[in-house]
Write an enzyme that holds these catalytic residues in place. Structure first.
Site, PDB file in Angstrom:
ATOM      1  N   LYS A   1       0.826  -1.207   0.000  1.00 16.42           N
ATOM      2  CA  LYS A   1       0.000   0.000   0.000  1.00 16.42           C
ATOM      3  C   LYS A   1       0.861   1.259   0.000  1.00 16.42           C
ATOM      4  O   LYS A   1       1.971   1.268   0.556  1.00 16.42           O
ATOM      5  CB  LYS A   1      -0.916  -0.032   1.225  1.00 16.42           C
ATOM      6  CG  LYS A   1      -2.012   1.009   1.255  1.00 16.42           C
ATOM      7  CD  LYS A   1      -2.912   0.789   2.468  1.00 16.42           C
ATOM      8  CE  LYS A   1      -4.003   1.824   2.603  1.00 16.42           C
ATOM      9  NZ  LYS A   1      -4.876   1.584   3.779  1.00 16.42           N
TER      10      LYS A   1
ATOM     11  N   SER B   1      -9.686   1.747   3.053  1.00 19.50           N
ATOM     12  CA  SER B   1      -8.770   2.475   2.205  1.00 19.50           C
ATOM     13  C   SER B   1      -7.749   1.597   1.477  1.00 19.50           C
ATOM     14  O   SER B   1      -7.040   2.080   0.586  1.00 19.50           O
ATOM     15  CB  SER B   1      -8.011   3.508   3.060  1.00 19.50           C
ATOM     16  OG  SER B   1      -7.196   2.864   4.027  1.00 19.50           O
TER      17      SER B   1
ATOM     18  N   SER C   1     -10.326  -0.668   7.025  1.00 19.60           N
ATOM     19  CA  SER C   1      -9.650  -0.421   5.751  1.00 19.60           C
ATOM     20  C   SER C   1      -9.060  -1.657   5.093  1.00 19.60           C
ATOM     21  O   SER C   1      -8.717  -1.616   3.909  1.00 19.60           O
ATOM     22  CB  SER C   1      -8.545   0.623   5.933  1.00 19.60           C
ATOM     23  OG  SER C   1      -9.106   1.903   6.130  1.00 19.60           O
TER      24      SER C   1
END
Length: 477
Positions: free
Chosen positions: A88, A163, A187
């Site tokens: 990420k 996210s 997330s």
């Protein structure tokens, strides 16, 4: 891999990490072959879904060559040999900038890898790309001004979640075998639910989070946020966790945590069918029934459950989080504004959440944390495992979490059970339960006691082995 060695968890050309590593270590395939296969999938799929922001083709091939040379020398390259992983945009990797999905950090190349990245690379994993995310990970959808929107590979008219949406889509479509993300308020679990992957939020302190922090870290980030893996099987999550976990000098929250084992607790599951009575979508209710039936068939005792102080915990998570976000994400603090959608989300969410205005109210809210945590700890002595929805709704349209305070309220209410796991620091795993009639993935989450990941894995395997295997998403076919 040859046809007579089809991995147990392979689905539609997406071999599991465990099987990739085993085959590479045995010399049944090469790391180079695995990386080239995944790079080809990226070239085919990523232009459609925009899940990976950067692809490390040359570096990944170089890493694969080193792994294959290690195997040829008769040495063990590690338990994740040749496994392609995505990282990420807010986890340090020296190959690229840690942008946090924000234009203001587009040139922020770290001096060293985050501890979890280093541990995975030392175990033979190969970073193949960066996963997209919203600005600073604060939305439940994945979009930003720097890289654009990540699309749901099942239906672009549905959100991919956030996210950690980029990594979830990369895993679901076979572009990476393991995704590295983080979970501050669902997330990891929400995008896993959105795209039919598995996402693990480990216990607070189980997995290190940062390489080095040289600036203040908000208390909610310290207490609610954890790094964790996304994958396509429970075994892959468990393997990734074993490699990543453990004390780290750079993260003062990290510890060598004990492991609560299945044989130490009652084999009992509490089912939360409709958190706080707000109603659930029919497909969500059906997924819970399927998971419950699987657990009963595997010998678990199942009881209906109304968790203690659930609404207060969810409200406290929201108000504390928004209070801290107003300070840490203030353009005056950052030096430049957030992206357009992030600015709208921060405005709407904080207006709806009623952030604390006095130090006394903020302190009182944190004081309630221990009271609620004690209630849940007592509950999980008798009912160690909790089964419920990730979201009480189906995945909504892109930008569903924008549009004013009503939209912000609705997005949070869908996830009240999910954010409580963050508030309490508990391990929680989202896993798919097959496709609904609308062709979209369904799924549930399992929440365990503190440091009870092994219990969660055991129950998740019992569900995984009894529900429909996920096919390849439409965008990856």
């Amino acid at each position: 891999m040859s046809a007579d060695r089809t991995p147990r968890h392979e689905a539609a050309g997406r071999p599991a990490a465990v099987e990739i590593a085993t085959a590479v270590r045995r010399g049944e395939t090469t790391a180079a072959e695995m990386i080239d296969t995944h790079l080809a999938r990226i070239a085919s799929v990523n232009p459609t879904v925009d899940a990976l922001t950067v692809v490390f083709a040359d570096r990944a091939r170089e890493a694969a060559e080193r792994i294959d040379a290690t195997v040829a020398d008769g040495c063990d390259p590690g338990p994740l040999a040749g496994v392609p992983i995505s990282v990420k945009e807010n986890i340090d990797l020296t190959w690229s900038a840690t942008t946090n999905g924000w234009q203001g950090l587009s040139g922020a190349i770290p001096g060293r890898d985050a501890t979890i990245v280093r541990r995975l690379r030392d175990a033979g994993a190969v970073p193949i790309g960066r996963g997209n995310m919203p600005d600073f990970g604060m939305r439940w959808d994945t979009d930003n001004d720097l890289f654009g929107r990540t699309l749901n590979p099942w239906d672009p008219a549905r959100s991919a979640g956030g996210s950690s949406g980029g990594d979830a889509v990369a895993v679901a479509t076979g572009m990476s075998a393991i995704g590295l993300g983080n979970d501050f308020g669902g997330s990891l679990r929400l995008p896993a639910y959105a795209v039919g992957a598995l996402g693990l939020r480990p216990s607070r302190g189980r997995v290190p989070r940062a390489a080095v922090q040289r600036h203040p870290v908000a208390l909610t980030l310290q207490q609610f946020s954890v790094n964790g893996p996304l994958a396509r099987s429970v075994d892959d999550l468990a393997l990734a966790l074993r490699v990543m976990a453990g004390w780290d000098a750079d993260d003062p929250v990290s510890i060598d945590a004990p492991r609560v084992r299945l044989e130490e607790v009652p084999r009992r599951v509490g089912v939360v069918r409709d958190p706080l009575g707000g109603g659930v979508a029919p497909e969500v209710a059906a997924a819970i029934v399927r998971a419950q039936a699987s657990l009963v068939d595997a010998g678990w005792e199942v009881v209906d459950l109304d968790p203690p102080l659930l609404e207060e915990a969810a409200v406290l998570w929201r108000r504390l989080s928004c209070t801290d976000m107003l300070v840490s994400l203030d353009p005056k603090t950052l030096g430049r504004p957030l992206g357009r959608s992030a600015t709208r989300f921060l405005r709407d969410s904080t207006a709806a959440a009623r952030p604390y205005e006095s130090a006394s109210d903020y302190a009182t809210a944190w004081a309630r944390h221990a009271v609620i945590a004690a209630e849940w700890r007592r509950l999980q002595v008798d009912v160690p495992l909790i089964l419920g929805p990730v979201s009480t709704s189906r995945m909504r349209e892109p930008d569903y979490d924008l549009g004013g305070t009503d939209a912000a309220d609705r997005a949070w209410r869908d996830l009240r059970l999910t954010v409580v796991a963050n508030f309490l620091g508990l391990p929680a795993l989202a896993l798919p339960t097959g496709l609904a009639a609308d062709g979209m993935p369904t799924g549930v989450q399992l929440i365990g006691p503190m440091f009870g990941e092994d219990i969660v894995f055991a129950a998740a395997r019992d569900v995984e082995s009894r529900v429909e295997r996920m096919p390849l998403p439409a965008a990856a076919c």
